[in-house]
Design a protein around this motif. Structure first.
Motif, PDB file in Angstrom:
ATOM      1  N   GLN A  34       0.846  -1.186   0.000  1.00  0.00           N
ATOM      2  CA  GLN A  34       0.000   0.000   0.000  1.00  0.00           C
ATOM      3  C   GLN A  34       0.883   1.238   0.000  1.00  0.00           C
ATOM      4  N   THR A  35       0.294   2.368  -0.335  1.00  0.00           N
ATOM      5  CA  THR A  35       1.011   3.631  -0.324  1.00  0.00           C
ATOM      6  C   THR A  35       0.146   4.689   0.343  1.00  0.00           C
ATOM      7  N   HIS A  36       0.809   5.608   1.033  1.00  0.00           N
ATOM      8  CA  HIS A  36       0.095   6.704   1.695  1.00  0.00           C
ATOM      9  C   HIS A  36       0.060   7.958   0.825  1.00  0.00           C
ATOM     10  N   LEU A  37       0.548   7.833  -0.417  1.00  0.00           N
ATOM     11  CA  LEU A  37       0.486   8.905  -1.399  1.00  0.00           C
ATOM     12  C   LEU A  37      -0.209   8.380  -2.644  1.00  0.00           C
ATOM     13  N   PRO A  38      -0.707   9.246  -3.488  1.00  0.00           N
ATOM     14  CA  PRO A  38      -1.260   8.771  -4.762  1.00  0.00           C
ATOM     15  C   PRO A  38      -0.203   7.986  -5.543  1.00  0.00           C
ATOM     16  N   VAL A  39      -0.646   6.939  -6.221  1.00  0.00           N
ATOM     17  CA  VAL A  39       0.275   6.083  -6.971  1.00  0.00           C
ATOM     18  C   VAL A  39       1.066   6.883  -7.991  1.00  0.00           C
ATOM     19  N   ALA A  40       0.442   7.845  -8.635  1.00  0.00           N
ATOM     20  CA  ALA A  40       1.108   8.655  -9.653  1.00  0.00           C
ATOM     21  C   ALA A  40       2.256   9.468  -9.080  1.00  0.00           C
ATOM     22  N   ILE A  41       2.266   9.672  -7.761  1.00  0.00           N
ATOM     23  CA  ILE A  41       3.354  10.403  -7.113  1.00  0.00           C
ATOM     24  C   ILE A  41       4.334   9.442  -6.453  1.00  0.00           C
TER      25      ILE A  41
END
Length: 358
Positions: free
Chosen positions: A278-285
């Motif tokens: 998982q990521t805590h930022l948008p995937v594009a970033i």
């Protein structure tokens, strides 16, 4: 360099090269078949690569010039080495130890004993398979000598000796028997499908795989281009131009970029079964950040240096390795900057299967 140490030097040098080329496939196979890597098994495979080269160098090297080849006779009488031993002084133990025929027979046994050891330790096979392997490998070497390396030379440049065949096979047998004292032959290996923790060692292996992929991938392009131009032209090897060097960089670079942008992990992490949970930022970033502060930044800094790039590269490498051992779940610098969590991909599959059942 003496005739004894020259083959050893070649075996170590070529064996190390083979080990580097085989490292990435070895990691992939180890994690998928055994669930991971162990230090001693890795060292054993590395030793096996050097040993395989030693078999080649000590039995076939040096290669004579075709004009200097003197055809060697065949020795087809079994146990001729006994008469050879008796033809020298055998009156004492010290005389036997310096007896050339004794040394020859002993070296033939010693040369193939590691083969029997590796057959049991790495392949998990017993005495029968080790003995047959010793016979087959020794027979292949002897017939390679007999055929003048399968027609490269007009005749054999080394003696085909049936006693060598017997002593080599005996060496493989004794090596397998010796392994009985130290190596347990288990029928069931570790379950590779069981999820395992993402350790610092595992992260380190993934990073090394990424670096090896970038190096080896580039060199494959360069060497392939050199061979292509050599065979297409007049046989001379031309120095690779800027276009070839750029392609050699871009192919592994783009492969890593696609891997990170599509799945959030590098090629090396895929090999050691690490996934992005998982990521805590948008995937594009997060994924471009993951790439630039990881393998992408490393490759860019090594390819296009600028004033101060050496210091930045050093800081990137040092910080990455420190954070691999100190950050939560051993995420490292790139994952920490991109705020990405990493997990074992087998755990992801297990959780997905459990969710479908519910």
């Amino acid at each position: 360099m003496t005739s004894f140490f020259a083959p050893a030097f070649i075996a170590v040098f070529v064996g190390c090269g083979v080990a580097v080329l085989a490292f990435v496939p070895f990691v992939a196979v180890s994690f998928r078949r055994r669930g991971g890597m162990t230090f001693w098994r890795t060292v054993s495979w590395f030793a096996a690569a050097i040993y395989a080269m030693a078999l080649w160098t000590y039995t076939l090297v040096p290669f004579p010039q075709p004009s200097e080849v003197e055809c060697s006779p065949l020795q087809l009488r079994p146990f001729q080495f006994v008469d050879d031993i008796l033809g020298f002084d055998t009156s004492s133990i010290s005389a036997l130890m310096s007896n050339p025929a004794v040394l020859q027979a002993t070296l033939n046994v010693v040369l193939f004993a590691p083969l029997g050891w590796f057959i049991r330790q790495l392949a998990g096979r017993g005495v029968v398979i080790a003995t047959i392997s010793g016979l087959v490998v020794s027979g292949f070497i002897e017939f390679t000598q007999l055929s003048g390396i399968w027609g490269v030379y007009e005749c054999a440049y080394r003696v085909f000796d049936v006693d060598d065949l017997m002593m080599n096979t005996l060496g493989a047998l004794l090596g397998s028997l010796a392994a009985l004292l130290f190596v347990r032959r288990g029928k069931d290996g570790p379950d590779a499908s069981v999820p395992r923790p993402v350790t610092a060692t595992r992260r380190f292996i993934g990073i090394v795989c990424d670096i090896v992929i970038s190096w080896v991938g580039s060199w494959f392009v360069i060497i392939g281009t050199l061979f292509f131009t050599m065979f297409r032209g007049d046989g001379e090897i031309a120095e690779p131009g800027d276009a070839v060097m750029n392609i050699a960089f871009l192919l592994p670079f783009l492969a890593q970029l696609v891997s990170v942008l599509s799945g959030g992990v590098t090629l090396g992490e895929r090999l050691v079964l690490i996934g992005s949970a998982q990521t805590h930022l948008p995937v594009a970033i997060s994924r471009p950040l993951r790439f630039l502060f990881g393998i992408g930044g490393y490759m860019l800094l090594t390819q296009w240096p600028f004033p101060g790039s050496g210091l930045i590269l050093t800081m990137l490498i040092v910080t990455t390795f420190i954070m691999v051992f100190t950050t939560r779940s051993h995420r490292g610098l790139a994952c920490a900057v991109a705020r990405v969590e990493i997990v074992d991909t087998r755990a992801e599959r297990r959780d997905a299967q459990a969710a479908r059942r519910r």
